[in-house]
Design a protein around this motif. Structure first.
Motif, PDB file in Angstrom:
ATOM      1  N   UNK A 183     -28.138  34.919  11.492  1.00  9.19           N
ATOM      2  CA  UNK A 183     -27.562  36.256  11.521  1.00  9.19           C
ATOM      3  C   UNK A 183     -28.501  37.105  12.381  1.00  9.19           C
ATOM      4  N   UNK A 184     -27.969  37.657  13.462  1.00  7.95           N
ATOM      5  CA  UNK A 184     -28.792  38.508  14.339  1.00  7.95           C
ATOM      6  C   UNK A 184     -28.365  39.941  14.073  1.00  7.95           C
ATOM      7  N   UNK A 185     -29.219  40.695  13.347  1.00  9.34           N
ATOM      8  CA  UNK A 185     -28.843  42.042  12.920  1.00  9.34           C
ATOM      9  C   UNK A 185     -29.425  43.086  13.857  1.00  9.34           C
ATOM     10  N   UNK A 186     -28.678  43.453  14.882  1.00  2.00           N
ATOM     11  CA  UNK A 186     -29.103  44.451  15.879  1.00  2.00           C
ATOM     12  C   UNK A 186     -30.536  44.230  16.335  1.00  2.00           C
ATOM     13  N   UNK A 187     -30.855  43.015  16.803  1.00  2.00           N
ATOM     14  CA  UNK A 187     -32.255  42.755  17.164  1.00  2.00           C
ATOM     15  C   UNK A 187     -32.748  43.602  18.328  1.00  2.00           C
ATOM     16  N   UNK A 188     -31.841  44.224  19.077  1.00  2.00           N
ATOM     17  CA  UNK A 188     -32.295  45.015  20.228  1.00  2.00           C
ATOM     18  C   UNK A 188     -32.267  46.502  19.928  1.00  2.00           C
ATOM     19  N   UNK A 207     -31.387  40.071  24.944  1.00  2.00           N
ATOM     20  CA  UNK A 207     -30.023  39.580  24.745  1.00  2.00           C
ATOM     21  C   UNK A 207     -29.810  38.294  25.539  1.00  2.00           C
ATOM     22  N   UNK A 208     -30.304  38.298  26.770  1.00  2.00           N
ATOM     23  CA  UNK A 208     -30.184  37.132  27.642  1.00  2.00           C
ATOM     24  C   UNK A 208     -30.906  35.931  27.028  1.00  2.00           C
ATOM     25  N   UNK A 209     -32.143  36.189  26.563  1.00  3.95           N
ATOM     26  CA  UNK A 209     -32.933  35.108  25.952  1.00  3.95           C
ATOM     27  C   UNK A 209     -32.215  34.549  24.727  1.00  3.95           C
ATOM     28  N   UNK A 210     -31.669  35.442  23.900  1.00  7.29           N
ATOM     29  CA  UNK A 210     -30.999  34.980  22.691  1.00  7.29           C
ATOM     30  C   UNK A 210     -29.764  34.161  23.039  1.00  7.29           C
ATOM     31  N   UNK A 211     -29.050  34.582  24.096  1.00  6.19           N
ATOM     32  CA  UNK A 211     -27.854  33.847  24.490  1.00  6.19           C
ATOM     33  C   UNK A 211     -28.213  32.409  24.845  1.00  6.19           C
ATOM     34  N   UNK A 216     -24.065  47.189  20.637  1.00  4.07           N
ATOM     35  CA  UNK A 216     -24.044  47.022  22.096  1.00  4.07           C
ATOM     36  C   UNK A 216     -22.991  45.982  22.421  1.00  4.07           C
ATOM     37  N   UNK A 217     -22.058  46.309  23.230  1.00  3.90           N
ATOM     38  CA  UNK A 217     -20.943  45.400  23.439  1.00  3.90           C
ATOM     39  C   UNK A 217     -21.176  44.455  24.612  1.00  3.90           C
ATOM     40  N   UNK A 218     -22.217  44.726  25.413  1.00  5.01           N
ATOM     41  CA  UNK A 218     -22.443  43.857  26.561  1.00  5.01           C
ATOM     42  C   UNK A 218     -23.219  42.625  26.118  1.00  5.01           C
TER      43      UNK A 218
END
Lengths: 600, 580
Positions: free
Chosen positions: A503-508, A520-524, A538-540
């Motif tokens: 579960x990633x809870x608004x990590x950014x 976000x890129x790293x997590x992807x 964040x929707x992006x």
């Protein structure tokens, strides 16, 4: 609601004593050792008095030898036993403290994180930790001195009772005054005075905190002078009160001497007639007069014990609040184990709330299949973090939440969290090395696993620049790390833990644009083949997710793939368009020269 | 630790008066102690060996009782004086410290750790009570009483005087020797102790994280291990300090015993009179008592002085002189050329090599990665930080001047600032300032219609109108009741009300949704249209729409990232535990 009724509630100080007096035997020994030391001090003056009074009758020197030896022995035993008492007593008290810490920690652990919200504000948690430390005063400055005082009083009064009953009785009575009445009076006076000062103190304290928190704004807007004046005004008020209370607060200084005077003069008044009548030999007058002098010197420490009691009481009350705080989630007595093979997460008609009355989530139906990536989006306050708390077993819920077919409320919380991992908004970085911080995910991880996690979180370049690499200490005493690095350490921790689902809870949430985009890129990349539930506003960066669920005010309003949601229009489509248009501008940033102005 | 820190006399002037009172009361105490011993010995001797009757000694007994009452009275007065001196000293220190923190500004010591400083000036400084009430008066007594007793005994019995005179100075000498011998060891152990107690707080603070990884329960082991280390380390420290008190007590009691035995044996041989012997016996312990008590109160004193010492560190930081130039009124241009700024005590600059000119009517957007120095740039313009290199200047009309040469209060009146996280304090520091109070920080009383104009421009007017209390709505200390986004726009409204030539905005839309963000962007554009010089730190792209120029700042590469690690534990860890 607390299920502890008023009748059941133990006195907080007694409860604290129960919690930290595991070393009863050692404490008992310390009490006896201390009593011997104090008794030696009393006896030293008594025997010396006898020695001199007897010597005055000019007996053969041999008669005095025993007394002379006794005097020297008592002098040595007083110092020696006091030393032993301190060693034994402190050791026992510190052992008790270790136990109290464990107990408070265990309780806080049960409360965390949901039940801790009440204690986590400001420096309350730090204060709680200080309260635990100050509990040391209970055995050392209250119970032991008082127990010794009782023993010494008993022994001295008993001796005087044997010597001359009226003197013994009078001294016993005064001991009672010194042991009970004086400390009670002192502690009551201090409490009343403190209660009168408390509002002024609280007001000043709050003003100081506000002034310091807002120093930049106060300075920038030129309001320094009125603010300083206001603090000064409050401070003067408190000081004036304090000065007024000083008459009562100073009582402890004199009252012990009055009792001592009563003891000495009383003993003389009662003994002199007996000596004149010939009922008692003259040499004993010195003993009867000097013993109370020494005895009440020993009892003179009790007023400061009474003040220590007042302080410990405050700590005890705060610690009792923690003990009595209601548990947010009851763990089942016989937990059902979650199967190792992960078959997905299902929520059926789930409602949850932080406080009774207002549901933060209502009627949520949601499922996450193994290997799929689901995003839950929505404006702040929509109930996204509530969902994370439910999934991690931190918050009770109505309806059904199953992990691999097992109902979450029937599992052991730690077992659940062995399957469902969390990356939160602000993960804690512990006061230890980077490697140890990451190893919290899997303590027995090999160095290879660790390196893989560091690479997965794209921490490697940063770590490589540190002189001690992964062995660099971070946290409060170590290297200050930026928000981005902090979240990456937390990400590495989660990668190392290898949970069935994350579960990633608004990590950014607390990161600025470019840093957030990079994370976000790293997590992807890191979670490309994992089961992911991403909670974000964040929707992006979530366009490729298998399903996007939009929630607002606790309800699911829409769900589907990115393409489907864009087609249906509404909140998601509008927000995504706004964000992506601006995103294009942000992509320009890296192309800008550093430190030079570029006109638009 | 110095027994009496001279800085205490300087910053807490009430200390001087208190020392005077303590000396007077100390002399009186010494006289009464001697009188008391004389009277007591007198009664005993006359009744037990001279066959006096009750009527013969009645007056002496009454005098003895009076002596006790007098001694109690003095003790009481001394406590009253101590409480008062301590209360006043605390106020003097607290006020001086706070005033100095505010004068030093946001980057000075104290303001950078507001939580720790608040705890220090409230709970922490209460440790001074122990210093004033116990240590200081005892220190005075420890000088006066032994000397008085020694002189008195000298008049009675030379041998006892010699015993006391030889052993008495041994006590401080011995203590100092033990102290010196063990100092480094004790220091090291105290340091370990600080770290250990910090660890417990660290684990408790990190509980949510530990629990999410199922590691919370297993930390009980660590708690126990830390606790046991804490215990053994503390016992290590204590064994040493107990050893010094053992030496002290041993010397004190054995000397009394020596005096007792010596006068006793000589009395038996008729070399000394009964009355003298008893007098000396009763008086001898009084010579040692104050010294022993000083040792006992040493730690209370050290704790109080420790708290005071941390205040002195703040108080002794000089306030930067600042300049005296005042720019003529009118639009202001900010000049930045190859600017480098470092935080005090940091080796690596937070910002380096930035060049731009922000002219009236323009919006300069500062962009870049996190920790890149964007907020640092604003702090420097506000005069919170002084450039370490390069030029940071301002010009208005014909005059151009370095910002560090400007008269700061006047310069800041030309600036309006929207910080990243606004606290919105009121001038009266009231716990729940109203919206009107909070947005009028710079001005004091302002008209309601002006406030509404500003609120509307900041895009928050309609939301405030919808509140039942409107402008009189109270803001809670933590801003609860209003969303972070609303607070940000209130802060923008405050900046608009300040009607300043330079407007600095630090991520003013961080918590806003895109629709509200547009309203704020529009407000910023209007500011520029009115000829204001706007510098905005942008971390979201939307703000760039309003910008006339972009400046990208990135953190200078640190040669050694470890160099700036904090070495001292935060003050909060050392706060005294008295409840406030």
């Amino acid at each position: 609601m607390s299920d502890v009724t008023v009748q059941d509630r133990q006195h907080p100080v007694r409860a604290l004593w129960e919690a930290m007096s595991s070393q009863r035997r050692e404490l008992g020994i310390a009490g006896v050792l201390g009593a011997i030391a104090s008794l030696s001090a009393v006896a030293l003056l008594g025997v010396s008095g006898w020695l001199i009074a007897t010597a005055a009758t000019m007996p053969p020197v041999l008669t005095l030898t025993v007394a002379a030896v006794m005097v020297r022995t008592l002098a040595i035993s007083r110092a020696a036993f006091r030393y032993l008492e301190r060693l034994v007593g402190h050791d026992a008290a510190f052992r008790g403290l270790v136990q109290l810490r464990e107990r408070v920690y265990t309780r806080l652990e049960q409360l965390a994180p949901t039940g801790l919200r009440a204690f986590a504000r400001g420096d309350l948690l730090a204060r709680l930790v200080a309260d635990v430390d100050s509990a040391l005063d209970l055995p050392l400055r209250i119970v032991l001195p008082w127990a010794q005082a009782v023993l010494v009083s008993l022994a001295t009064a008993a001796f005087l009772l044997w010597l001359l009953p009226p003197v013994g009785a009078a001294i016993a009575l005064l001991c009672l005054v010194a042991l009970a009445l004086v400390p009670w009076l002192i502690s009551r006076t201090a409490r009343t005075a403190e209660a009168r000062m408390a509002p002024a103190r609280a007001e000043l304290s709050a003003a100081v905190v506000r002034a310091l928190d807002a120093t930049p704004e106060i300075t920038a807007f030129g309001a320094t002078a009125p603010v300083a004046e206001r603090v000064e005004e409050l401070d003067t008020g408190l000081t004036r009160l304090n000065v007024r209370e000083s008459v009562a607060l100073g009582l402890g200084g004199g009252i012990g001497t009055i009792v001592q005077g009563l003891g000495v003069v009383g003993a003389i008044v009662l003994t002199v007639p007996a000596v004149i009548d010939g009922r008692l030999e003259g040499v004993w007058l010195a003993v009867a007069a000097l013993l109370p002098l020494a005895l009440f010197d020993v009892l003179a420490t009790l007023p400061s014990s009474a003040l220590a009691y007042q302080r410990v009481r405050g700590s005890a009350v705060r610690l009792a609040e923690v003990e009595e705080a209601p548990l947010p989630v009851a763990e089942p007595a016989k937990p059902v184990a979650i199967p190792e093979h992960f078959t997905g997460l299902t929520l059926t008609d789930v409602s949850a709330r932080w406080a009774p009355g207002t549901d933060a989530l209502q009627g949520i139906d949601l499922s996450v299949e193994p290997g799929s990536r689901v995003a839950v989006v929505g404006p702040s306050g929509a109930g996204k973090s509530t969902l994370a708390a439910v999934l991690l077993g931190f918050l009770p819920y109505d309806g059904s939440v199953t992990v691999s077919g097992v109902e979450v409320r029937s599992t052991d919380g730690d077992d659940l969290r062995r399957h469902v991992g969390l990356l939160s908004q602000q993960a804690h970085i512990f006061d230890t090395t980077i490697a140890d911080n990451i190893r919290i995910g899997k303590p027995d991880a090999t160095d290879g696993d660790l390196d893989a996690a560091v690479r997965g979180a794209q921490l490697a370049p940063w770590v490589a620049r540190l002189p001690r690499g992964l062995a660099t200490p971070v946290g409060a005493f170590g290297l200050a790390v930026s928000g981005g690095e902090r979240q990456r350490i937390a990400l590495a921790r989660l990668l190392l833990a290898r949970r069935s689902m994350v579960v990633l809870d608004e990590p950014t949430e607390h990161l600025d644009g470019p840093t957030a985009d990079a994370l976000t890129e790293t997590m992807a990349q890191a979670f490309e083949h994992s089961t992911v539930l991403m909670i974000t506003h964040r929707l992006l960066g979530i366009e490729e997710y298998d399903r996007i669920v939009v929630i607002d005010r606790g309800h699911i309003t829409m769900q589907g793939t990115h393409a489907e949601l864009m087609e249906r229009g509404g909140w998601y489509a509008e927000q995504w368009t706004l964000e992506s248009e601006r995103q294009d501008m942000a992509r320009l940033l890296p192309t800008l020269p550093i430190g030079r102005a570029v006109s638009t | 630790m110095r027994p009496l820190d001279p800085r205490l006399l300087r910053y807490a002037r009430s200390t001087r008066g208190f020392i005077g009172i303590a000396v007077v009361l100390g002399v009186l105490t010494a006289l009464i102690v001697i009188a008391q011993a004389r009277l007591l010995a007198d009664v005993i001797v006359r009744v037990s060996s001279e066959g006096a009757g009750w009527s013969d000694v009645r007056d002496t007994v009454l005098l003895l009782a009076a002596a006790f009452v007098a001694r109690a009275l003095i003790a009481w007065l001394s406590e009253i004086a101590a409480v008062r001196a301590s209360a006043r000293a605390k106020q003097q220190l607290r006020s001086a410290t706070l005033e100095h923190v505010l004068a030093l500004g946001p980057t000075g010591p104290g303001a950078t750790d507001p939580g720790g400083t608040a705890a220090l000036v409230t709970r922490g400084i209460d440790a001074l009570d122990g210093y004033y009430a116990r240590y200081l008066p005892q220190l005075v007594l420890a000088v006066i009483v032994p000397v008085a007793v020694l002189l008195t005994v000298l008049g009675q019995d030379v041998l006892s005087t010699v015993i006391i005179a030889v052993t008495l100075p041994l006590i401080p000498i011995f203590m100092a020797l033990i102290g010196m011998y063990t100092k480094s060891q004790v220091d090291r152990q105290w340091k370990t102790l600080g770290v250990l107690s910090g660890h417990f707080l660290d684990l408790v603070s990190g509980l949510p994280t530990l629990k999410a990884f199922g590691r919370a329960k297993s930390q009980v082991e660590a708690i126990r291990a830390i606790g046991d280390r804490y215990r053994s380390t503390t016992m290590g420290v204590l064994r040493v300090s107990f050893l010094s008190s053992l030496a002290l007590e041993f010397l004190a009691t054995i000397s009394v015993a020596l005096v007792a035995v010596s006068v006793g044996l000589r009395l038996a041989e008729g070399q000394i009179v009964y009355g003298v012997a008893l007098f000396v016996l009763i008086l001898a312990p009084e010579a040692y008592l104050p010294l022993r008590l000083v040792g006992q109160h040493f730690h209370a004193a050290a704790e109080g002085l420790g708290a005071a010492d941390r205040m002195f560190t703040i108080l002794e930081t000089p306030v930067p002189a600042g300049g005296s130039t005042v720019l003529p009124s009118g639009p202001v241009t900010v000049h930045v050329e190859d600017l480098t700024v470092a935080y005090p005590g940091r080796a690596t600059p937070a910002l380096a090599g930035v060049t731009f000119t922000a002219a009236p009517g323009t919006v300069t957007a500062i962009v870049g990665g996190s920790g890149g120095g964007k907020s640092t740039l604003l702090s420097a313009v506000l005069g919170f930080l002084t450039p370490t290199d390069g030029i940071l200047g301002a010009s208005a009309g014909e005059e151009t001047c370095d910002i560090s040469d400007l008269e700061m209060a006047a310069w800041r009146r030309r600036i309006a600032w929207v910080p990243q996280r606004a606290h919105l304090p009121s001038r009266s520091l009231s716990e729940r300032p109203t919206i009107a109070d909070a947005v009028g920080l710079s001005a004091g009383g302002i008209a309601a219609d002006e406030v509404w104009v500003a609120l509307d421009e900041a895009g928050v007017g309609d939301e405030i109108r919808a509140l039942p209390d409107g402008l009189d709505t109270a803001l809670a200390a933590d801003g609860s009741g209003l969303s972070i986004g609303q607070l940000q726009r209130l802060s923008l409204a405050r900046a608009l009300l300040a009607d300043a030539d330079v407007v600095l905005l630090d991520e003013p839309t961080a918590a806003l949704d895109p629709a509200t963000e547009s309203a704020v962007v529009a407000a910023i554009t209007r500011l520029a249209e009115r000829g204001r010089t706007v510098i905005v730190v942008a971390h979201r792209p939307s703000l760039l729409e309003a910008a006339t120029q972009l400046v990208r700042v990135e953190a200078p590469e640190s040669a050694d990232p470890g160099a700036d690690s904090k070495e001292t534990p935060p003050i909060g860890h050392q706060i005294q535990r008295v409840g406030w």
